[in-house]
Design an enzyme around this catalytic site. Structure first.
Site, short mmCIF file in Angstrom:
data_model
loop_
_atom_site.label_atom_id
_atom_site.label_comp_id
_atom_site.label_asym_id
_atom_site.label_seq_id
_atom_site.Cartn_x
_atom_site.Cartn_y
_atom_site.Cartn_z
N CYS A 108 0.83 -1.22 0.00
CA CYS A 108 0.00 0.00 0.00
C CYS A 108 0.86 1.27 0.00
CB CYS A 108 -1.01 -0.04 1.14
SG CYS A 108 -2.47 0.97 0.80
N HIS A 164 -3.98 -4.94 0.80
CA HIS A 164 -3.40 -5.30 2.09
C HIS A 164 -3.50 -6.79 2.30
CE1 HIS A 164 -2.57 -1.38 3.99
NE2 HIS A 164 -3.46 -0.97 3.11
N GLU A 214 -1.87 -8.50 4.40
CA GLU A 214 -1.71 -8.82 5.82
C GLU A 214 -3.04 -8.90 6.55
OE1 GLU A 214 -1.17 -5.95 4.49
OE2 GLU A 214 -1.75 -4.32 5.85
N1 LIG Z 1 -1.98 6.81 2.52
C1 LIG Z 1 -1.87 6.16 1.24
C2 LIG Z 1 -1.59 4.68 1.42
C3 LIG Z 1 -2.77 3.99 2.00
C4 LIG Z 1 -2.43 2.92 3.01
O1 LIG Z 1 -1.31 2.46 3.16
N2 LIG Z 1 -3.47 2.58 3.76
C5 LIG Z 1 -3.29 1.76 4.92
C6 LIG Z 1 -4.30 2.19 5.95
C7 LIG Z 1 -4.11 1.39 7.20
C8 LIG Z 1 -5.44 1.11 7.85
O2 LIG Z 1 -6.30 2.02 7.83
O3 LIG Z 1 -5.61 -0.01 8.36
C9 LIG Z 1 -3.13 6.36 0.41
O4 LIG Z 1 -4.14 6.84 0.97
O5 LIG Z 1 -3.11 6.01 -0.78
#
Ligand SMILES: N[C@@H](CCC(=O)NCCCC(=O)O)C(=O)O
Length: 257
Positions: free
Chosen positions: A112, A221, A223
């Protein structure tokens, strides 16, 4: 000997005084202890001097997701809209770390925000709010969505490049993925090959085409999904196998010194 897996941290303000801390989600520690079968090592957002000191001791690197965003100055983008979260310390740490890890051949999995960092580190650029672009879907989840099962649920399909690693791990070329991002790849870095796309054309998976080792990035994601999703689990297992092989080579080299 289990591989040591570096996990990138963000700077987060905790507590009543909002003091800065170096933090990473438990989901990354759990996945390293699980399907990656490694030992997690949290990497502080300590700046570019970290890479040459820590990489020789690592067998793999996970660039984590985060609500913060890569600073546009790294890809000649427009300034973020007021209130867009940034993390300058993380950028200053991960961008050189990514380049050094790829050059050395240390296995790397970028997730991400990490996926976006990979693209910027190698010369690509980002769109900052893809949901505002014509023909694009909203890939984000509301910041106030407290229910993890909704926030991390499958959100759209992903088409995979036939014959790619991602397609082989998925056992096909169409898989559903979760989606928690506002930003996305605008200009693909020259050294990246896209291997997965959302229905609106947003790039969801990339491979570093000339990397000496395992070097992949994903916009979704895995994970959050690895316990129930075949592709996510297989991706971590493949990354873990690459890290274990790196660890074996590293320990043999140390024994020969
Ligand atoms: N901020 C960037 C990348 C988005 C990202 O890594 N989101 C993870 C969020 C974690 C969570 O809320 O569990 C974008 O907005 O593109």
């Amino acid at each position: 000997m289990k591989p040591l897996i570096g996990i990138s941290c963000c700077i987060k303000a905790f507590g009543i005084f909002g003091t800065p801390n170096h933090a990473a989600s438990d989901s990354y520690v759990r996945v390293v202890l699980g399907p990656v079968n490694g030992i997690p090592v949290l990497l502080p957002a300590a700046g570019e001097s970290l890479a040459p000191q820590i990489l020789p001791r690592l067998d793999g690197l996970i660039l984590t997701g985060s609500r913060s965003n890569v600073c546009p100055e790294y890809y000649e983008g427009p300034a973020h809209a007021e209130g867009t979260p940034e993390d300058h310390a993380r950028d200053a740490t991960t961008l050189p770390l990514i380049r050094a890890a790829i050059a050395a051949g240390v296995p790397l999995l970028a997730i991400c925000r990490g996926f976006q960092e990979l693209n910027v580190a190698l010369g690509g650029s980002l769109d900052q709010r893809i949901q505002d672009l014509p023909g694009r879907i909203d890939h984000s989840t509301p910041a106030d969505q407290r229910l993890a099962r909704i926030r991390t649920a499958k959100a759209h399909g992903m088409r995979l490049l036939p014959g790619s690693l991602m397609a082989s791990l998925a056992g096909g070329t169409e898989v559903p993925v979760n989606s928690l991002h506002n930003q996305g790849i605008r200009r693909l870095a020259p050294r990246l090959v896209a291997e997965g796309w959302a229905p609106d054309g947003t790039i969801e998976a990339v491979r570093v085409k000339d990397a000496p080792g395992f070097a992949y990035g994903v916009q979704w994601h895995p994970e959050y999904d690895w316990e129930s999703d075949a592709l996510s689990r297989a991706l971590f297992e493949r990354f873990g196998a690459a890290a274990a092989a790196w660890a074996a080579r590293r320990h043999m080299a140390q024994a020969a010194e």
